[in-house]
Design a protein around this motif. Structure first.
Motif, mmCIF file in Angstrom:
data_model
loop_
_atom_site.group_PDB
_atom_site.id
_atom_site.type_symbol
_atom_site.label_atom_id
_atom_site.label_comp_id
_atom_site.label_asym_id
_atom_site.label_seq_id
_atom_site.Cartn_x
_atom_site.Cartn_y
_atom_site.Cartn_z
ATOM 1 N N ALA A 139 5.695 3.765 10.083
ATOM 2 C CA ALA A 139 5.505 2.925 11.270
ATOM 3 C C ALA A 139 7.056 2.671 11.515
ATOM 4 O O ALA A 139 7.530 2.654 12.626
ATOM 5 N N LEU A 140 7.791 2.330 10.480
ATOM 6 C CA LEU A 140 9.374 2.118 10.785
ATOM 7 C C LEU A 140 10.136 3.488 11.455
ATOM 8 O O LEU A 140 10.869 3.184 12.094
ATOM 9 N N PRO A 177 17.331 -4.958 15.761
ATOM 10 C CA PRO A 177 16.444 -4.722 14.780
ATOM 11 C C PRO A 177 15.171 -4.449 15.500
ATOM 12 O O PRO A 177 14.878 -4.435 16.607
ATOM 13 N N VAL A 178 14.318 -3.838 14.348
ATOM 14 C CA VAL A 178 12.901 -3.861 14.479
ATOM 15 C C VAL A 178 12.345 -5.134 14.313
ATOM 16 O O VAL A 178 12.314 -5.897 13.413
ATOM 17 N N LEU A 179 11.231 -5.455 15.298
ATOM 18 C CA LEU A 179 10.385 -6.901 15.115
ATOM 19 C C LEU A 179 9.276 -6.451 14.382
ATOM 20 O O LEU A 179 8.531 -5.578 14.732
ATOM 21 N N LEU A 180 8.945 -7.420 13.096
ATOM 22 C CA LEU A 180 7.790 -7.156 12.428
ATOM 23 C C LEU A 180 7.047 -8.610 12.718
ATOM 24 O O LEU A 180 7.476 -9.721 12.511
ATOM 25 N N SER A 227 16.884 1.334 9.158
ATOM 26 C CA SER A 227 17.642 2.163 8.391
ATOM 27 C C SER A 227 17.718 1.653 6.833
ATOM 28 O O SER A 227 17.479 2.522 6.063
ATOM 29 N N LEU A 228 18.146 0.651 6.946
ATOM 30 C CA LEU A 228 18.333 0.055 5.463
ATOM 31 C C LEU A 228 17.018 -0.189 4.787
ATOM 32 O O LEU A 228 16.850 -0.054 3.685
ATOM 33 N N ALA A 229 15.839 -0.397 5.608
ATOM 34 C CA ALA A 229 14.682 -0.844 5.111
ATOM 35 C C ALA A 229 13.977 0.811 4.602
ATOM 36 O O ALA A 229 13.212 0.671 3.373
#
Length: 365
Positions: free
Chosen positions: A267-268, A280-283, A320-322
Motif C-alpha cells: 500500500a505504501l 506525507p502519505v495520509l493514513l 520512505s522511512l516507514a
C-alpha cells in the motif's frame, strides 16, 4: 612462500579483507591486503586503521610466508579465476605469482614493514552470543541509524552490554531497539557506540557461536571486536553520549492495529508513487480498514488494507522511512500503533524489535 588454494576460498579471503580497506586511504600501505600462509591455512587481513578484517581459509602450504599486495588489483585479478581447479601461488624476490591452468599473473609485493598490526592487540573476549541473534539486533537498529555525516554520533548504533545485549539506533525521525540473550564470561556493563555501516557489513558474515571483544584505554572502551568462525573484525568506537531516548518506548499509544506487513508495504509503495518530495502519505483508520492516500501535481492515488481495530485515527507519515522499517520486520503480521502527534509504534507480533516513527504534521492540523 608457496601454497595451493581453492579459487572460491581465495576470492572469499580477498573479499572479506577488502571490507576494511578504504577506497582512498591516506597511506599506500593501507591499500594492501596482508596475506599470511602457514600450517594448513591462508589468513587475509585488511585495515584502514579504524576498521580491521581478518579471515582464515584452508590452503595446502608447502612454504609459509607473508606478503602485502595491492588490494584493488588483487581483487580484480582473482575474480577472473574460473571453475574449481586449484590456484597455485608462489613467491619470488619481487612478486607473488598466481597460476590456474594456463592463466598466470603476478603482483609486485608492497613494503609491509609499516603495516599496522597492533590495532587488535588489546581486544579481549567478554562473552559469546548466537550469531544469527546478534545479526538480528544489528539489523533492527541499523535501519534507523542516521546516514548524515554531519551527525557522526547518530551514524552509530548504541550497544548496551550487561545481562543482555541490546541495540539502539536513531536518525531523529525513527528510533529502534532490540535485544538478545548472551553468555558473558563475567559480570560487565558497557555502553558503546559502534559505526552502523560497519556493523551491517560484519553482520552478513556471522553465524553460530560468536565472540564479542572489547579493548579499553584507561578503563574506557575504545574498540569493539567480533569473531565468528573463521571471520574476525574490529572497529574503533565513536565517542560521545548517545541521546537518552530509550525511555520513549514506554510512552506508546493504546490504539493497536494488527495488520498484514506485506499488505502495508504494498500500500505504501503504491501510493508513494504519486507523493511529491517531502509530502506525507495520509493514513486514515475507520471500521476495520486503513486507507492510504497521496497526491501531487500529477495526480493522486488511494488504497486500503484490513485492520484488527475499528477505532478511527488520522496521521501523516514519510513513506520512505516507514518502508525501511517494514522491510526489516520479518513476521507476516505487525503491530501498528498510531498515537496522535506522538511517535507511531511499530513492532513484529513475534520477537522483541520495536520501532518508533515520527508522524508528519498535516497541513490542517
Amino acid at each position: 612462500m608457496k601454497f595451493t588454494i581453492d579459487p572460491a576460498d581465495l576470492k572469499e579471503a580477498v573479499r572479506f579483507a577488502l571490507t576494511a580497506i578504504a577506497g582512498n586511504p591516506p597511506y599506500p600501505v593501507l591499500k594492501g591486503v596482508l596475506i599470511n600462509a602457514s600450517g594448513d591455512e591462508l589468513v587475509a587481513s585488511g585495515t584502514d586503521e579504524i576498521r580491521t578484517a581478518r579471515v582464515h581459509v584452508p590452503a595446502t602450504v608447502e612454504e609459509g610466508g607473508e606478503v602485502l599486495l595491492h588490494a584493488p588489483s588483487l581483487a580484480q585479478l582473482v575474480s577472473k579465476f574460473k571453475g574449481k581447479s586449484d590456484v597455485v601461488i608462489r613467491e619470488d624476490d619481487k612478486k607473488l605469482w598466481f597460476t590456474q591452468g594456463k592463466m598466470k599473473f603476478a603482483l609486485y609485493k608492497m613494503p609491509s614493514e609499516d603495516y599496522p598490526r597492533q590495532l587488535e592487540k588489546n581486544l579481549a573476549v567478554i562473552g559469546h552470543i548466537n550469531g544469527e541473534a546478534f545479526s538480528g539486533i544489528v539489523s533492527a537498529a541499523e535501519v534507523a541509524a542516521s546516514k548524515d555525516i554531519a551527525l557522526p554520533l547518530l551514524m552509530a548504533v548504541n550497544i548496551q552490554i550487561g545481562s543482555e545485549v541490546s541495540t539502539l539506533g536513531t536518525d531523529r525521525y525513527r528510533l529502534s531497539t532490540s535485544f538478545a540473550e548472551w553468555e558473558p564470561l563475567q559480570e560487565c556493563s558497557y555502553s558503546i557506540n559502534a559505526p552502523a555501516a560497519w556493523l551491517k557489513s560484519v553482520a552478513k558474515n556471522i553465524g553460530g557461536e560468536t565472540s564479542l571483544l572489547i579493548a579499553q584505554d584507561g578503563g574506557v572502551p575504545n574498540r569493539i571486536g567480533i569473531t565468528s568462525g573463521n571471520y574476525s573484525a574490529s572497529s574503533s568506537l565513536i565517542s560521545g553520549d548517545y541521546p537518552k531516548v530509550r525511555s520513549l518506548f514506554t510512552n506508546r499509544g493504546e490504539l493497536e492495529h494488527i495488520v498484514d506487513r506485506q499488505g502495508m508495504i504494498d500500500a505504501l509503495d503504491f501510493v508513494s508513487v504519486m507523493t511529491e518530495r517531502n509530502v506525507p502519505v495520509l493514513l486514515t483508520g475507520r471500521d476495520g480498514l486503513i486507507t492510504f492516500e497521496s497526491g501531487g501535481a500529477e495526480g493522486e492515488s488511494t488504497t486500503e488494507i484490513a485492520s484488527s481495530n475499528d477505532e478511527p485515527f488520522r496521521i501523516g507519515l514519510n513513506p520512505s522511512l516507514a518502508l525501511d522499517i517494514l522491510r526489516t520486520l520479518s513476521t507476516d503480521l505487525i503491530r501498528f500503533v498510531p498515537n496522535g502527534p506522538k511517535p507511531i509504534h511499530l513492532s513484529a507480533t513475534e520477537g522483541n524489535a520495536e520501532y518508533l516513527l515520527m508522524p508528519v504534521r498535516l497541513t490542517n492540523q
